[in-house]
Design a protein around this motif. Structure first.
Motif, PDB file in Angstrom:
ATOM      1  N   THR A   1      58.074  99.332  40.313  1.00  0.00           N
ATOM      2  CA  THR A   1      58.525  98.089  39.678  1.00  0.00           C
ATOM      3  C   THR A   1      59.444  97.274  40.566  1.00  0.00           C
ATOM      4  N   GLY A   2      59.516  97.624  41.870  1.00  0.00           N
ATOM      5  CA  GLY A   2      60.200  96.730  42.777  1.00  0.00           C
ATOM      6  C   GLY A   2      61.318  97.299  43.621  1.00  0.00           C
ATOM      7  N   VAL A   3      61.795  98.506  43.355  1.00  0.00           N
ATOM      8  CA  VAL A   3      62.807  99.093  44.229  1.00  0.00           C
ATOM      9  C   VAL A   3      62.148  99.369  45.577  1.00  0.00           C
ATOM     10  N   ARG A   4      62.839  99.102  46.657  1.00  0.00           N
ATOM     11  CA  ARG A   4      62.260  99.350  47.981  1.00  0.00           C
ATOM     12  C   ARG A   4      61.851 100.816  48.091  1.00  0.00           C
ATOM     13  N   PRO A   5      60.624 101.077  48.541  1.00  0.00           N
ATOM     14  CA  PRO A   5      60.126 102.460  48.598  1.00  0.00           C
ATOM     15  C   PRO A   5      61.022 103.411  49.367  1.00  0.00           C
ATOM     16  N   GLU A   6      61.589 102.966  50.485  1.00  0.00           N
ATOM     17  CA  GLU A   6      62.407 103.896  51.269  1.00  0.00           C
ATOM     18  C   GLU A   6      63.651 104.343  50.507  1.00  0.00           C
ATOM     19  N   ILE A   7      64.165 103.501  49.623  1.00  0.00           N
ATOM     20  CA  ILE A   7      65.332 103.878  48.812  1.00  0.00           C
ATOM     21  C   ILE A   7      64.915 104.860  47.722  1.00  0.00           C
ATOM     22  N   GLY A   8      63.855 104.530  47.008  1.00  0.00           N
ATOM     23  CA  GLY A   8      63.392 105.396  45.923  1.00  0.00           C
ATOM     24  C   GLY A   8      62.931 106.750  46.406  1.00  0.00           C
ATOM     25  N   LEU A   9      62.162 106.786  47.485  1.00  0.00           N
ATOM     26  CA  LEU A   9      61.648 108.059  47.983  1.00  0.00           C
ATOM     27  C   LEU A   9      62.754 108.915  48.586  1.00  0.00           C
ATOM     28  N   ARG A  10      63.712 108.293  49.225  1.00  0.00           N
ATOM     29  CA  ARG A  10      64.827 109.051  49.800  1.00  0.00           C
ATOM     30  C   ARG A  10      65.674 109.683  48.694  1.00  0.00           C
ATOM     31  N   ALA A  11      65.758 109.016  47.540  1.00  0.00           N
ATOM     32  CA  ALA A  11      66.571 109.530  46.429  1.00  0.00           C
ATOM     33  C   ALA A  11      65.863 110.621  45.625  1.00  0.00           C
ATOM     34  N   MET A  12      64.556 110.764  45.803  1.00  0.00           N
ATOM     35  CA  MET A  12      63.820 111.778  45.051  1.00  0.00           C
ATOM     36  C   MET A  12      64.292 113.172  45.421  1.00  0.00           C
ATOM     37  N   SER A  13      64.207 114.062  44.441  1.00  0.00           N
ATOM     38  CA  SER A  13      64.441 115.470  44.756  1.00  0.00           C
ATOM     39  C   SER A  13      63.383 115.871  45.760  1.00  0.00           C
ATOM     40  N   LYS A  14      63.717 116.769  46.659  1.00  0.00           N
ATOM     41  CA  LYS A  14      62.739 117.199  47.652  1.00  0.00           C
ATOM     42  C   LYS A  14      61.590 117.916  46.972  1.00  0.00           C
ATOM     43  N   TYR A  15      60.402 117.725  47.498  1.00  0.00           N
ATOM     44  CA  TYR A  15      59.242 118.420  46.958  1.00  0.00           C
ATOM     45  C   TYR A  15      59.394 119.914  47.219  1.00  0.00           C
ATOM     46  N   THR A  16      59.045 120.732  46.233  1.00  0.00           N
ATOM     47  CA  THR A  16      59.244 122.174  46.373  1.00  0.00           C
ATOM     48  C   THR A  16      58.198 122.835  47.236  1.00  0.00           C
ATOM     49  N   GLY A  17      56.972 122.330  47.221  1.00  0.00           N
ATOM     50  CA  GLY A  17      55.896 122.960  47.980  1.00  0.00           C
ATOM     51  C   GLY A  17      55.414 124.255  47.348  1.00  0.00           C
ATOM     52  N   ILE A  18      55.767 124.509  46.086  1.00  0.00           N
ATOM     53  CA  ILE A  18      55.305 125.722  45.396  1.00  0.00           C
ATOM     54  C   ILE A  18      53.910 125.409  44.861  1.00  0.00           C
ATOM     55  N   VAL A  19      52.899 125.857  45.599  1.00  0.00           N
ATOM     56  CA  VAL A  19      51.510 125.507  45.326  1.00  0.00           C
ATOM     57  C   VAL A  19      50.656 126.765  45.237  1.00  0.00           C
ATOM     58  N   ALA A  20      49.398 126.577  44.850  1.00  0.00           N
ATOM     59  CA  ALA A  20      48.432 127.671  44.865  1.00  0.00           C
ATOM     60  C   ALA A  20      47.994 127.918  46.311  1.00  0.00           C
ATOM     61  N   PRO A  21      47.577 129.126  46.629  1.00  0.00           N
ATOM     62  CA  PRO A  21      47.036 129.372  47.976  1.00  0.00           C
ATOM     63  C   PRO A  21      45.868 128.431  48.258  1.00  0.00           C
ATOM     64  N   SER A  22      45.592 128.187  49.518  1.00  0.00           N
ATOM     65  CA  SER A  22      44.601 127.182  49.894  1.00  0.00           C
ATOM     66  C   SER A  22      43.215 127.442  49.316  1.00  0.00           C
ATOM     67  N   GLY A  23      42.853 128.660  49.009  1.00  0.00           N
ATOM     68  CA  GLY A  23      41.548 128.938  48.408  1.00  0.00           C
ATOM     69  C   GLY A  23      41.375 128.247  47.069  1.00  0.00           C
ATOM     70  N   ALA A  24      42.440 128.157  46.291  1.00  0.00           N
ATOM     71  CA  ALA A  24      42.367 127.481  44.997  1.00  0.00           C
ATOM     72  C   ALA A  24      42.335 125.974  45.167  1.00  0.00           C
ATOM     73  N   ALA A  25      42.747 125.480  46.332  1.00  0.00           N
ATOM     74  CA  ALA A  25      42.818 124.042  46.553  1.00  0.00           C
ATOM     75  C   ALA A  25      41.447 123.397  46.642  1.00  0.00           C
ATOM     76  N   THR A  26      40.390 124.167  46.812  1.00  0.00           N
ATOM     77  CA  THR A  26      39.083 123.559  46.974  1.00  0.00           C
ATOM     78  C   THR A  26      38.278 123.542  45.667  1.00  0.00           C
ATOM     79  N   THR A  27      38.860 124.031  44.594  1.00  0.00           N
ATOM     80  CA  THR A  27      38.128 124.077  43.323  1.00  0.00           C
ATOM     81  C   THR A  27      38.493 122.876  42.459  1.00  0.00           C
ATOM     82  N   SER A  28      37.785 122.715  41.365  1.00  0.00           N
ATOM     83  CA  SER A  28      37.977 121.569  40.484  1.00  0.00           C
ATOM     84  C   SER A  28      38.853 121.916  39.284  1.00  0.00           C
ATOM     85  N   PRO A  29      39.504 120.916  38.656  1.00  0.00           N
ATOM     86  CA  PRO A  29      40.298 121.200  37.481  1.00  0.00           C
ATOM     87  C   PRO A  29      39.423 121.562  36.284  1.00  0.00           C
TER      88      PRO A  29
END
Length: 192
Positions: free
Chosen positions: A159-187
């Motif tokens: 809605t208009g906040v400069r992206p670099e400000i909004g993204l810098r303020a975000m909590s860091k992404y955790t990276g807690i994901v499924a192993p890559s084998g699950a990444a190729t399947t469908s929801p």
């Protein structure tokens, strides 16, 4: 001539070292999990957002019909199930629509934004009437309060906040994901 030859020989070593550093950094930031105890152990290490903007709840309630939350998912993806449950609670609390997207769409979005594909889940916020404008709000599952803050900041960016400000303020992404084998399947499920 000898200096030129040495310089040319040093370039591949430098490029290779930079590539190795990037791979190491990516591995350090990504935490594939398959068991609940692994997921809980990684989540226990993630800091929780303690301070929120004063308009966070009001903004999230007001924007519930304007924006949509979409996430990638895969069958057997433990972090996807965890994130899905958190997003359903969020959706009920703030009136937001939450849905899954196919793996193919998740890969396209990541590529368009220049994000490396690391696995499911990835969460995006976008305007309900514009499937092209989107902001990644989480890579991997996270605590409820961190997700609220990131969704709030994604709406601000859209809605208009400069992206670099909004993204810098975000909590860091955790990276807690499924192993890559699950990444190729469908929801399995769509809609919310």
């Amino acid at each position: 001539m000898a200096l030129l030859l040495l310089a040319l020989l040093a370039i591949p070593a430098h490029v290779s070292a930079a590539r190795n550093d990037r791979v190491k950094a990516e591995r350090a930031a990504i935490h594939p999990v398959t068991q609940a105890r692994e997921l809980n152990a990684w989540l226990a290490r993630v800091p929780r957002t303690r301070e929120f903007p004063s308009d966070l709840d009001a903004t999230l309630r007001a924007e519930g019909r304007t924006f949509v939350i979409e996430m990638s998912s895969a069958p057997g993806c433990l972090p996807c199930g965890d994130l899905w449950a958190r997003l359903l609670r969020f959706g009920r609390a703030y009136g937001w629509q939450v849905r899954t997207i196919p793996s193919s769409e998740a890969l396209l979005r990541s590529g368009r934004l220049g994000l490396p594909w690391v696995g499911h889940p990835v969460l995006w916020v976008r305007p309900a009437n514009d499937p092209v404008r989107l902001v990644p709000a989480a890579i991997g599952t996270d605590h409820d309060e961190n997700l609220r803050r990131n969704v709030y900041l994604a709406t601000k960016v859209l809605t208009g906040v400069r992206p670099e400000i909004g993204l810098r303020a975000m909590s860091k992404y955790t990276g807690i994901v499924a192993p890559s084998g699950a990444a190729t399947t469908s929801p399995q499920h769509k809609g919310g």
